[in-house]
Write a protein that holds these residues in place. Structure first.
Motif, PDB file in Angstrom:
ATOM      1  N   PHE A  19      69.312   8.795  28.553  1.00 54.35           N
ATOM      2  CA  PHE A  19      69.743   8.964  29.934  1.00 54.35           C
ATOM      3  C   PHE A  19      69.048   7.936  30.818  1.00 54.35           C
ATOM      4  CE2 PHE A  19      69.746  13.029  27.759  1.00 54.35           C
ATOM      5  CZ  PHE A  19      71.078  13.402  27.897  1.00 54.35           C
ATOM      6  N   GLU A  20      69.732   7.559  31.897  1.00 50.33           N
ATOM      7  CA  GLU A  20      69.187   6.568  32.812  1.00 50.33           C
ATOM      8  C   GLU A  20      69.247   7.122  34.226  1.00 50.33           C
ATOM      9  OE1 GLU A  20      69.502   3.475  35.776  1.00 50.33           O
ATOM     10  OE2 GLU A  20      71.319   4.375  35.000  1.00 50.33           O
ATOM     11  N   LYS A  21      68.132   6.966  34.933  1.00 48.82           N
ATOM     12  CA  LYS A  21      68.097   7.378  36.331  1.00 48.82           C
ATOM     13  C   LYS A  21      67.179   6.400  37.066  1.00 48.82           C
ATOM     14  CE  LYS A  21      67.055  11.261  39.342  1.00 48.82           C
ATOM     15  NZ  LYS A  21      66.526  12.627  39.420  1.00 48.82           N
ATOM     16  N   ASN A  22      67.720   5.766  38.088  1.00 56.10           N
ATOM     17  CA  ASN A  22      66.961   4.794  38.888  1.00 56.10           C
ATOM     18  C   ASN A  22      66.332   3.714  38.016  1.00 56.10           C
ATOM     19  OD1 ASN A  22      67.584   6.318  41.156  1.00 56.10           O
ATOM     20  ND2 ASN A  22      65.696   7.537  40.982  1.00 56.10           N
ATOM     21  N   GLU A  23      67.107   3.191  37.102  1.00 58.23           N
ATOM     22  CA  GLU A  23      66.677   2.139  36.172  1.00 58.23           C
ATOM     23  C   GLU A  23      65.529   2.565  35.263  1.00 58.23           C
ATOM     24  OE1 GLU A  23      66.079  -1.598  38.098  1.00 58.23           O
ATOM     25  OE2 GLU A  23      68.019  -1.533  39.093  1.00 58.23           O
ATOM     26  N   ASN A  24      65.323   3.851  35.105  1.00 54.94           N
ATOM     27  CA  ASN A  24      64.362   4.387  34.136  1.00 54.94           C
ATOM     28  C   ASN A  24      65.152   5.106  33.046  1.00 54.94           C
ATOM     29  OD1 ASN A  24      61.955   3.617  35.469  1.00 54.94           O
ATOM     30  ND2 ASN A  24      62.183   5.341  36.874  1.00 54.94           N
ATOM     31  N   TYR A  25      64.741   4.895  31.817  1.00 53.47           N
ATOM     32  CA  TYR A  25      65.447   5.499  30.688  1.00 53.47           C
ATOM     33  C   TYR A  25      64.647   6.683  30.145  1.00 53.47           C
ATOM     34  CZ  TYR A  25      68.534   1.514  30.860  1.00 53.47           C
ATOM     35  OH  TYR A  25      69.447   0.592  31.288  1.00 53.47           O
ATOM     36  N   PHE A  26      65.390   7.734  29.824  1.00 51.55           N
ATOM     37  CA  PHE A  26      64.787   8.953  29.300  1.00 51.55           C
ATOM     38  C   PHE A  26      65.402   9.262  27.937  1.00 51.55           C
ATOM     39  CE2 PHE A  26      64.641   9.134  33.896  1.00 51.55           C
ATOM     40  CZ  PHE A  26      63.321   9.449  34.136  1.00 51.55           C
ATOM     41  N   PHE A  27      64.550   9.674  26.996  1.00 53.49           N
ATOM     42  CA  PHE A  27      64.980   9.964  25.632  1.00 53.49           C
ATOM     43  C   PHE A  27      64.688  11.426  25.308  1.00 53.49           C
ATOM     44  CE2 PHE A  27      63.851   5.539  25.934  1.00 53.49           C
ATOM     45  CZ  PHE A  27      64.895   4.898  25.291  1.00 53.49           C
ATOM     46  N   CYS A  28      65.484  11.950  24.410  1.00 53.40           N
ATOM     47  CA  CYS A  28      65.264  13.332  23.957  1.00 53.40           C
ATOM     48  C   CYS A  28      64.343  13.336  22.738  1.00 53.40           C
ATOM     49  CB  CYS A  28      66.584  13.996  23.594  1.00 53.40           C
ATOM     50  SG  CYS A  28      67.620  14.314  25.019  1.00 53.40           S
ATOM     51  N   PHE A  29      63.479  14.307  22.709  1.00 52.55           N
ATOM     52  CA  PHE A  29      62.545  14.479  21.597  1.00 52.55           C
ATOM     53  C   PHE A  29      62.895  15.784  20.901  1.00 52.55           C
ATOM     54  CE2 PHE A  29      58.520  15.792  19.711  1.00 52.55           C
ATOM     55  CZ  PHE A  29      58.132  14.609  19.098  1.00 52.55           C
ATOM     56  N   PHE A  30      63.169  15.673  19.588  1.00 53.74           N
ATOM     57  CA  PHE A  30      63.592  16.845  18.825  1.00 53.74           C
ATOM     58  C   PHE A  30      62.758  16.902  17.547  1.00 53.74           C
ATOM     59  CE2 PHE A  30      66.786  18.935  15.980  1.00 53.74           C
ATOM     60  CZ  PHE A  30      66.745  20.173  16.607  1.00 53.74           C
ATOM     61  N   PRO A  31      61.819  17.853  17.422  1.00 54.29           N
ATOM     62  CA  PRO A  31      60.899  17.881  16.275  1.00 54.29           C
ATOM     63  C   PRO A  31      61.570  18.103  14.926  1.00 54.29           C
ATOM     64  CG  PRO A  31      60.066  19.245  18.050  1.00 54.29           C
ATOM     65  CD  PRO A  31      61.441  18.806  18.439  1.00 54.29           C
ATOM     66  N   GLU A  32      62.777  18.586  14.918  1.00 54.08           N
ATOM     67  CA  GLU A  32      63.430  18.807  13.630  1.00 54.08           C
ATOM     68  C   GLU A  32      64.419  17.698  13.282  1.00 54.08           C
ATOM     69  OE1 GLU A  32      64.862  22.750  13.074  1.00 54.08           O
ATOM     70  OE2 GLU A  32      63.151  23.623  14.119  1.00 54.08           O
ATOM     71  N   ASN A  33      64.273  16.566  13.887  1.00 56.76           N
ATOM     72  CA  ASN A  33      65.122  15.411  13.596  1.00 56.76           C
ATOM     73  C   ASN A  33      64.848  14.948  12.169  1.00 56.76           C
ATOM     74  OD1 ASN A  33      66.849  13.270  13.785  1.00 56.76           O
ATOM     75  ND2 ASN A  33      65.526  12.055  15.123  1.00 56.76           N
ATOM     76  N   GLU A  34      65.874  14.751  11.387  1.00 51.65           N
ATOM     77  CA  GLU A  34      65.706  14.411   9.970  1.00 51.65           C
ATOM     78  C   GLU A  34      65.685  12.905   9.719  1.00 51.65           C
ATOM     79  OE1 GLU A  34      68.832  16.450   7.970  1.00 51.65           O
ATOM     80  OE2 GLU A  34      68.074  18.417   8.534  1.00 51.65           O
ATOM     81  N   LYS A  35      66.112  12.102  10.679  1.00 50.95           N
ATOM     82  CA  LYS A  35      66.172  10.656  10.492  1.00 50.95           C
ATOM     83  C   LYS A  35      64.864  10.005  10.928  1.00 50.95           C
ATOM     84  CE  LYS A  35      71.061  10.546  11.616  1.00 50.95           C
ATOM     85  NZ  LYS A  35      72.047  10.045  12.557  1.00 50.95           N
ATOM     86  N   THR A  36      64.556   8.915  10.254  1.00 56.17           N
ATOM     87  CA  THR A  36      63.400   8.131  10.695  1.00 56.17           C
ATOM     88  C   THR A  36      63.825   7.329  11.921  1.00 56.17           C
ATOM     89  OG1 THR A  36      63.947   6.240   9.317  1.00 56.17           O
ATOM     90  CG2 THR A  36      62.530   7.945   8.346  1.00 56.17           C
ATOM     91  N   TRP A  37      62.860   6.824  12.654  1.00 61.36           N
ATOM     92  CA  TRP A  37      63.205   6.083  13.861  1.00 61.36           C
ATOM     93  C   TRP A  37      63.903   4.763  13.513  1.00 61.36           C
ATOM     94  CZ3 TRP A  37      61.610   1.286  15.342  1.00 61.36           C
ATOM     95  CH2 TRP A  37      60.538   0.730  14.665  1.00 61.36           C
ATOM     96  N   GLN A  38      63.606   4.186  12.333  1.00 57.85           N
ATOM     97  CA  GLN A  38      64.266   2.942  11.922  1.00 57.85           C
ATOM     98  C   GLN A  38      65.763   3.162  11.711  1.00 57.85           C
ATOM     99  OE1 GLN A  38      61.370   3.963  10.406  1.00 57.85           O
ATOM    100  NE2 GLN A  38      59.949   2.242  10.415  1.00 57.85           N
ATOM    101  N   VAL A  39      66.113   4.250  11.035  1.00 57.60           N
ATOM    102  CA  VAL A  39      67.528   4.560  10.790  1.00 57.60           C
ATOM    103  C   VAL A  39      68.216   4.874  12.114  1.00 57.60           C
ATOM    104  CG1 VAL A  39      69.098   6.193   9.676  1.00 57.60           C
ATOM    105  CG2 VAL A  39      67.099   5.365   8.445  1.00 57.60           C
ATOM    106  N   SER A  40      67.568   5.642  12.956  1.00 59.54           N
ATOM    107  CA  SER A  40      68.140   5.993  14.261  1.00 59.54           C
ATOM    108  C   SER A  40      68.361   4.743  15.111  1.00 59.54           C
ATOM    109  CB  SER A  40      67.229   6.963  15.007  1.00 59.54           C
ATOM    110  OG  SER A  40      67.103   8.163  14.315  1.00 59.54           O
ATOM    111  N   TYR A  41      67.394   3.860  15.081  1.00 57.43           N
ATOM    112  CA  TYR A  41      67.518   2.636  15.877  1.00 57.43           C
ATOM    113  C   TYR A  41      68.638   1.748  15.346  1.00 57.43           C
ATOM    114  CZ  TYR A  41      66.253  -1.161  18.906  1.00 57.43           C
ATOM    115  OH  TYR A  41      66.294  -2.137  19.865  1.00 57.43           O
ATOM    116  N   HIS A  42      68.783   1.686  14.028  1.00 56.01           N
ATOM    117  CA  HIS A  42      69.879   0.911  13.453  1.00 56.01           C
ATOM    118  C   HIS A  42      71.227   1.487  13.897  1.00 56.01           C
ATOM    119  CE1 HIS A  42      72.186  -1.543  10.746  1.00 56.01           C
ATOM    120  NE2 HIS A  42      72.739  -0.451  10.237  1.00 56.01           N
ATOM    121  N   GLU A  43      71.373   2.790  13.904  1.00 60.04           N
ATOM    122  CA  GLU A  43      72.613   3.405  14.372  1.00 60.04           C
ATOM    123  C   GLU A  43      72.855   3.102  15.846  1.00 60.04           C
ATOM    124  OE1 GLU A  43      72.226   7.535  13.376  1.00 60.04           O
ATOM    125  OE2 GLU A  43      72.514   7.156  11.229  1.00 60.04           O
TER     126      GLU A  43
END
Length: 171
Positions: A19-43
């Motif tokens: 999400f973006e608000k006033n040129e600041n980006y916000f991300f969701c944090f979900f502890p049960e996410n099964e993907k690594t950040w590398q795979v998520s970033y590639h997607e």
């Protein structure tokens, strides 16, 4: 993420959760996410490739570079961005050099064109003066026309006795 001691693998890197608000980006944090950040970033880079403005050359180059680098097993985003910035500087320098070359080539072409025009003007003025001195002689191409004119004047078109007509077959 470091300030709050959060694990980067639990970060939701999907276009739906950024999400973006006033040129600041916000991300969701979900502890049960099964993907690594590398795979998520590639997607996420695949999403960028689909949505990039193909009229903007700079954004195309950045997105393609990110996507290509994220295909590897291990990658470092900082080094990718540094590499991109270096390549952008090189492209900028090359484009400046090309512009200078193009301008010099245009100037050279313009000078050559002016010189050619001056030479043509001089040649045309020479030939205009010299035309008075030369007699122009045409080739004799009127042979068949001359024959036709003689026959027309004399009235002789050939031997009529040898002429066969369709009416001769009926007699």
């Amino acid at each position: 993420m470091k300030d709050y001691m959060l694990e980067p693998n639990y970060l939701m890197l999907s276009e739906k959760y950024i999400f973006e608000k006033n040129e600041n980006y916000f991300f969701c944090f979900f502890p049960e996410n099964e993907k690594t950040w590398q795979v998520s970033y590639h997607e996420l880079t695949e999403y960028f490739v689909r949505k990039v403005d193909y009229q903007d050359l700079e954004s195309i180059q950045l997105v393609c570079m990110l996507h290509k680098e994220t295909l590897k097993e291990t990658y470092d985003l900082e080094s990718i961005l540094q590499q991109y910035e270096e390549e952008a500087k090189n492209r900028e320098e090359k484009s400046k050099e090309e512009k200078i070359r193009e301008e010099s080539k245009r100037e050279k072409d313009r000078r050559e064109m002016e010189e050619n025009q001056n030479i043509e003007v001089q040649e045309n003025s020479y030939y205009n003066k010299a035309r008075e001195n030369y007699a122009v002689m045409e080739e004799k191409r009127y042979g068949p026309i001359k024959k036709f004119a003689k026959r027309f004047k004399s009235g002789k078109w050939g031997e009529w006795e040898d002429l066969i007509t369709e009416a001769d077959d009926y007699e």
